[in-house]
Write a protein that holds these residues in place. Structure first.
Motif, PDB file in Angstrom:
ATOM      1  N   ASN A  45     -23.371  -3.031   0.081  1.00 22.20           N
ATOM      2  CA  ASN A  45     -23.560  -3.336  -1.341  1.00 22.20           C
ATOM      3  C   ASN A  45     -22.471  -2.602  -2.135  1.00 22.20           C
ATOM      4  O   ASN A  45     -21.714  -1.797  -1.576  1.00 22.20           O
ATOM      5  N   PRO A  46     -22.346  -2.852  -3.458  1.00 18.76           N
ATOM      6  CA  PRO A  46     -21.280  -2.218  -4.239  1.00 18.76           C
ATOM      7  C   PRO A  46     -21.273  -0.687  -4.166  1.00 18.76           C
ATOM      8  O   PRO A  46     -20.203  -0.080  -4.076  1.00 18.76           O
ATOM      9  N   ALA A  47     -22.439  -0.054  -4.153  1.00 15.77           N
ATOM     10  CA  ALA A  47     -22.480   1.414  -4.071  1.00 15.77           C
ATOM     11  C   ALA A  47     -21.964   1.895  -2.717  1.00 15.77           C
ATOM     12  O   ALA A  47     -21.257   2.909  -2.625  1.00 15.77           O
ATOM     13  N   GLN A  48     -22.287   1.151  -1.660  1.00 14.13           N
ATOM     14  CA  GLN A  48     -21.821   1.516  -0.328  1.00 14.13           C
ATOM     15  C   GLN A  48     -20.312   1.309  -0.197  1.00 14.13           C
ATOM     16  O   GLN A  48     -19.609   2.119   0.409  1.00 14.13           O
ATOM     17  N   TRP A  49     -19.790   0.206  -0.802  1.00 14.06           N
ATOM     18  CA  TRP A  49     -18.341  -0.013  -0.802  1.00 14.06           C
ATOM     19  C   TRP A  49     -17.634   1.136  -1.514  1.00 14.06           C
ATOM     20  O   TRP A  49     -16.576   1.596  -1.080  1.00 14.06           O
ATOM     21  N   LYS A  50     -18.222   1.591  -2.598  1.00 17.18           N
ATOM     22  CA  LYS A  50     -17.628   2.702  -3.350  1.00 17.18           C
ATOM     23  C   LYS A  50     -17.566   3.953  -2.470  1.00 17.18           C
ATOM     24  O   LYS A  50     -16.562   4.665  -2.446  1.00 17.18           O
ATOM     25  N   SER A  51     -18.631   4.206  -1.713  1.00 20.16           N
ATOM     26  CA  SER A  51     -18.660   5.363  -0.821  1.00 20.16           C
ATOM     27  C   SER A  51     -17.597   5.235   0.266  1.00 20.16           C
ATOM     28  O   SER A  51     -16.887   6.199   0.582  1.00 20.16           O
ATOM     29  N   ILE A  52     -17.441   4.047   0.822  1.00 19.85           N
ATOM     30  CA  ILE A  52     -16.414   3.817   1.839  1.00 19.85           C
ATOM     31  C   ILE A  52     -15.030   4.052   1.246  1.00 19.85           C
ATOM     32  O   ILE A  52     -14.180   4.715   1.854  1.00 19.85           O
ATOM     33  N   GLN A  53     -14.796   3.539   0.044  1.00 21.07           N
ATOM     34  CA  GLN A  53     -13.494   3.723  -0.601  1.00 21.07           C
ATOM     35  C   GLN A  53     -13.216   5.204  -0.884  1.00 21.07           C
ATOM     36  O   GLN A  53     -12.085   5.666  -0.704  1.00 21.07           O
ATOM     37  N   GLU A  54     -14.224   5.950  -1.305  1.00 22.61           N
ATOM     38  CA  GLU A  54     -14.030   7.381  -1.564  1.00 22.61           C
ATOM     39  C   GLU A  54     -13.659   8.116  -0.279  1.00 22.61           C
ATOM     40  O   GLU A  54     -12.779   8.979  -0.281  1.00 22.61           O
ATOM     41  N   HIS A  55     -14.317   7.772   0.818  1.00 22.95           N
ATOM     42  CA  HIS A  55     -13.987   8.409   2.096  1.00 22.95           C
ATOM     43  C   HIS A  55     -12.575   8.029   2.551  1.00 22.95           C
ATOM     44  O   HIS A  55     -11.840   8.863   3.074  1.00 22.95           O
ATOM     45  N   LEU A  56     -12.188   6.782   2.329  1.00 24.19           N
ATOM     46  CA  LEU A  56     -10.827   6.362   2.670  1.00 24.19           C
ATOM     47  C   LEU A  56      -9.795   7.133   1.859  1.00 24.19           C
ATOM     48  O   LEU A  56      -8.774   7.566   2.383  1.00 24.19           O
ATOM     49  N   ARG A  57     -10.062   7.299   0.551  1.00 22.19           N
ATOM     50  CA  ARG A  57      -9.132   8.069  -0.293  1.00 22.19           C
ATOM     51  C   ARG A  57      -9.001   9.501   0.209  1.00 22.19           C
ATOM     52  O   ARG A  57      -7.917  10.076   0.238  1.00 22.19           O
ATOM     53  N   GLU A  58     -10.116  10.085   0.633  1.00 23.74           N
ATOM     54  CA  GLU A  58     -10.092  11.459   1.131  1.00 23.74           C
ATOM     55  C   GLU A  58      -9.272  11.555   2.419  1.00 23.74           C
ATOM     56  O   GLU A  58      -8.488  12.486   2.595  1.00 23.74           O
ATOM     57  N   VAL A  59      -9.419  10.576   3.290  1.00 23.20           N
ATOM     58  CA  VAL A  59      -8.712  10.596   4.570  1.00 23.20           C
ATOM     59  C   VAL A  59      -7.211  10.396   4.379  1.00 23.20           C
ATOM     60  O   VAL A  59      -6.400  11.071   4.997  1.00 23.20           O
ATOM     61  N   PHE A  60      -6.827   9.502   3.499  1.00 27.47           N
ATOM     62  CA  PHE A  60      -5.413   9.164   3.359  1.00 27.47           C
ATOM     63  C   PHE A  60      -4.702   9.949   2.265  1.00 27.47           C
ATOM     64  O   PHE A  60      -3.549   9.673   1.959  1.00 27.47           O
TER      65      PHE A  60
END
Length: 85
Positions: free
Chosen positions: A23-38
């Protein structure tokens, strides 16, 4: 979090959601983790020669250095030492 940790996190996320579309909240969490990794931060690099610091021991013999050390450093008081294993 590094790339490997992110892969483990994402794998656990997919297992918990059982393959459902996030869902949109979960996508946001995935994007935040991606930003942290990269997010790559390169520390500043000094260019040019390093500032020199005079070495107070330069030019002295090892005997002189040892003699000076023995007169300036207080001897250890072994009666106050506590050794724990």
């Amino acid at each position: 979090m590094n790339e490997r940790d992110f892969c483990y996190w994402l794998n656990g996320f997919v297992e918990l959601t059982q393959g459902q579309t996030p869902n949109p909240a979960q996508w946001k969490s995935i994007q935040e983790h991606l930003r942290e990794v990269f997010r790559k931060v390169t520390p500043p690099v000094q260019t040019g020669p390093l500032p020199s610091t005079p070495d107070p021991m330069a030019g002295k013999s090892l005997d002189d250095i040892f003699r000076e050390y023995r007169t300036t450093v207080a001897p250890l008081d072994w009666s106050k030492m506590v050794v724990t294993c």
